[in-house]
Design a protein around this motif. Structure first.
Motif, PDB file in Angstrom:
ATOM      1  N   LEU A  68     131.915  29.939  14.955  1.00 41.27           N
ATOM      2  CA  LEU A  68     132.157  28.796  16.228  1.00 41.27           C
ATOM      3  C   LEU A  68     132.401  29.868  17.422  1.00 41.27           C
ATOM      4  CD1 LEU A  68     132.678  26.380  17.448  1.00 41.27           C
ATOM      5  CD2 LEU A  68     134.933  26.598  16.839  1.00 41.27           C
ATOM      6  N   VAL A  69     131.622  29.621  18.655  1.00 37.50           N
ATOM      7  CA  VAL A  69     131.895  30.265  19.614  1.00 37.50           C
ATOM      8  C   VAL A  69     131.848  29.309  20.894  1.00 37.50           C
ATOM      9  CG1 VAL A  69     131.099  31.852  21.383  1.00 37.50           C
ATOM     10  CG2 VAL A  69     130.519  32.238  19.170  1.00 37.50           C
ATOM     11  N   GLN A  70     133.065  29.248  21.695  1.00 37.11           N
ATOM     12  CA  GLN A  70     133.331  28.470  22.729  1.00 37.11           C
ATOM     13  C   GLN A  70     133.555  28.893  23.800  1.00 37.11           C
ATOM     14  OE1 GLN A  70     134.976  24.550  21.339  1.00 37.11           O
ATOM     15  NE2 GLN A  70     136.694  25.077  22.733  1.00 37.11           N
ATOM     16  N   LEU A  71     132.982  28.383  25.232  1.00 36.59           N
ATOM     17  CA  LEU A  71     133.242  28.838  26.365  1.00 36.59           C
ATOM     18  C   LEU A  71     133.713  27.799  27.271  1.00 36.59           C
ATOM     19  CD1 LEU A  71     133.374  31.349  28.545  1.00 36.59           C
ATOM     20  CD2 LEU A  71     130.901  30.704  28.936  1.00 36.59           C
ATOM     21  N   THR A  72     134.728  27.817  27.765  1.00 36.81           N
ATOM     22  CA  THR A  72     135.267  26.617  28.549  1.00 36.81           C
ATOM     23  C   THR A  72     135.602  27.227  29.988  1.00 36.81           C
ATOM     24  OG1 THR A  72     137.572  27.073  28.164  1.00 36.81           O
ATOM     25  CG2 THR A  72     136.338  25.553  26.587  1.00 36.81           C
ATOM     26  N   GLY A  73     135.180  26.258  31.039  1.00 36.52           N
ATOM     27  CA  GLY A  73     135.644  26.424  32.400  1.00 36.52           C
ATOM     28  C   GLY A  73     136.386  25.201  32.973  1.00 36.52           C
ATOM     29  N   LYS A  74     137.160  25.385  33.903  1.00 38.54           N
ATOM     30  CA  LYS A  74     138.167  24.510  34.581  1.00 38.54           C
ATOM     31  C   LYS A  74     138.140  24.780  36.005  1.00 38.54           C
ATOM     32  CE  LYS A  74     142.551  24.188  34.069  1.00 38.54           C
ATOM     33  NZ  LYS A  74     143.880  23.704  33.372  1.00 38.54           N
ATOM     34  N   TYR A  75     137.712  23.522  36.808  1.00 34.90           N
ATOM     35  CA  TYR A  75     137.947  23.739  38.257  1.00 34.90           C
ATOM     36  C   TYR A  75     139.066  22.763  38.631  1.00 34.90           C
ATOM     37  CZ  TYR A  75     137.054  23.011  43.180  1.00 34.90           C
ATOM     38  OH  TYR A  75     137.415  23.207  44.592  1.00 34.90           O
ATOM     39  N   VAL A  76     139.883  23.012  39.486  1.00 35.22           N
ATOM     40  CA  VAL A  76     140.909  22.079  40.038  1.00 35.22           C
ATOM     41  C   VAL A  76     140.959  22.234  41.474  1.00 35.22           C
ATOM     42  CG1 VAL A  76     143.405  21.676  39.873  1.00 35.22           C
ATOM     43  CG2 VAL A  76     142.202  22.133  37.854  1.00 35.22           C
ATOM     44  N   GLY A  77     140.758  21.196  42.197  1.00 38.68           N
ATOM     45  CA  GLY A  77     140.733  21.210  43.571  1.00 38.68           C
ATOM     46  C   GLY A  77     142.211  21.567  44.032  1.00 38.68           C
ATOM     47  N   SER A  78     142.362  21.824  45.664  1.00 41.80           N
ATOM     48  CA  SER A  78     143.662  21.958  46.206  1.00 41.80           C
ATOM     49  C   SER A  78     144.364  20.912  46.172  1.00 41.80           C
ATOM     50  CB  SER A  78     143.211  22.548  47.510  1.00 41.80           C
ATOM     51  OG  SER A  78     142.740  21.526  48.442  1.00 41.80           O
ATOM     52  N   PHE A  79     145.485  20.968  46.351  1.00 44.96           N
ATOM     53  CA  PHE A  79     146.562  20.037  46.272  1.00 44.96           C
ATOM     54  C   PHE A  79     147.735  20.486  46.851  1.00 44.96           C
ATOM     55  CE2 PHE A  79     146.924  21.737  42.026  1.00 44.96           C
ATOM     56  CZ  PHE A  79     148.218  22.035  41.902  1.00 44.96           C
ATOM     57  N   PHE A  80     148.501  19.359  47.495  1.00 47.16           N
ATOM     58  CA  PHE A  80     149.833  19.730  48.025  1.00 47.16           C
ATOM     59  C   PHE A  80     151.081  19.677  47.012  1.00 47.16           C
ATOM     60  CE2 PHE A  80     146.833  18.334  51.252  1.00 47.16           C
ATOM     61  CZ  PHE A  80     147.152  19.422  52.290  1.00 47.16           C
ATOM     62  N   THR A  81     152.157  20.596  47.406  1.00 42.82           N
ATOM     63  CA  THR A  81     153.385  20.649  46.745  1.00 42.82           C
ATOM     64  C   THR A  81     154.310  19.495  47.081  1.00 42.82           C
ATOM     65  OG1 THR A  81     154.266  22.222  48.354  1.00 42.82           O
ATOM     66  CG2 THR A  81     152.821  23.056  46.511  1.00 42.82           C
ATOM     67  N   ASP A  82     154.253  18.924  48.120  1.00 45.98           N
ATOM     68  CA  ASP A  82     154.965  17.745  48.570  1.00 45.98           C
ATOM     69  C   ASP A  82     154.276  16.662  48.936  1.00 45.98           C
ATOM     70  OD1 ASP A  82     154.361  18.462  51.253  1.00 45.98           O
ATOM     71  OD2 ASP A  82     155.721  19.956  51.412  1.00 45.98           O
TER      72      ASP A  82
END
Length: 168
Positions: A68-82
């Motif tokens: 089993l070979v698995q490649l994962t990718g995740k993109y998370v857009g910008s966001f604010f801390t408050d």
């Protein structure tokens, strides 16, 4: 979610979200000791802290016999801390005690991980031996995964995991 299975060996899965999480109406109130008055900051229309507008995940899985070979990718857009959104500088001009920081944005990031395992079938006593390895953050990206107020929480640098799982 979109999933494409070419055959029993190769599978591609994509999912993501587009959202706009905002404060429909609201305000923050601060008491000004010098003037003895209350300062009201309108937060209506501001984005809610901690929620990116875009997230995308992708998984490419190859499963051939015992491998089993698995490649994962995740993109998370910008966001604010408050909940001050991109108006923090304006709020600080109205009332300097709103925050003791000027940076409240977590930048967008992309991270990729790799996983591989191989199953060995030995005999009736050792039913299964699984050898596996995992590489997280394979491109060694430096990014903040989260933030609250002026605190930014960096994600782990590239790291490795190796293991053996024995099934009796």
């Amino acid at each position: 979610t979109f999933s494409l299975k070419h055959n029993d060996i190769i599978e591609l899965t994509l999912n993501g979200s587009l959202s706009k999480n905002y404060i429909s109406s609201g305000a923050a109130y601060f008491y000004n000791k010098k003037t003895g008055s209350t300062v009201k900051l309108d937060l209506s229309g501001n984005r809610i802290s901690g929620f990116p507008d875009v997230t995308i995940n992708a998984i490419l899985k190859i499963n051939y016999e015992n491998l089993l070979v698995q490649l994962t990718g995740k993109y998370v857009g910008s966001f604010f801390t408050d909940n001050y959104d991109n108006k923090l500088a304006d709020y600080l001009k109205i009332y300097s005690k709103v925050a003791d920081y000027t940076d409240n944005k977590v930048d967008a990031y992309f991270v990729a991980n790799f996983y591989a395992s191989y199953n060995l079938f030995i005999n009736s006593y050792l039913k299964n031996i699984k050898l596996y390895m995992q590489i997280n953050n394979i491109f060694d990206n430096l990014y903040a995964a989260y933030g609250i107020g002026k605190e930014f929480f960096p994600a782990a640098e590239r790291n490795y995991l190796f293991g053996v799982k024995i099934g009796l």
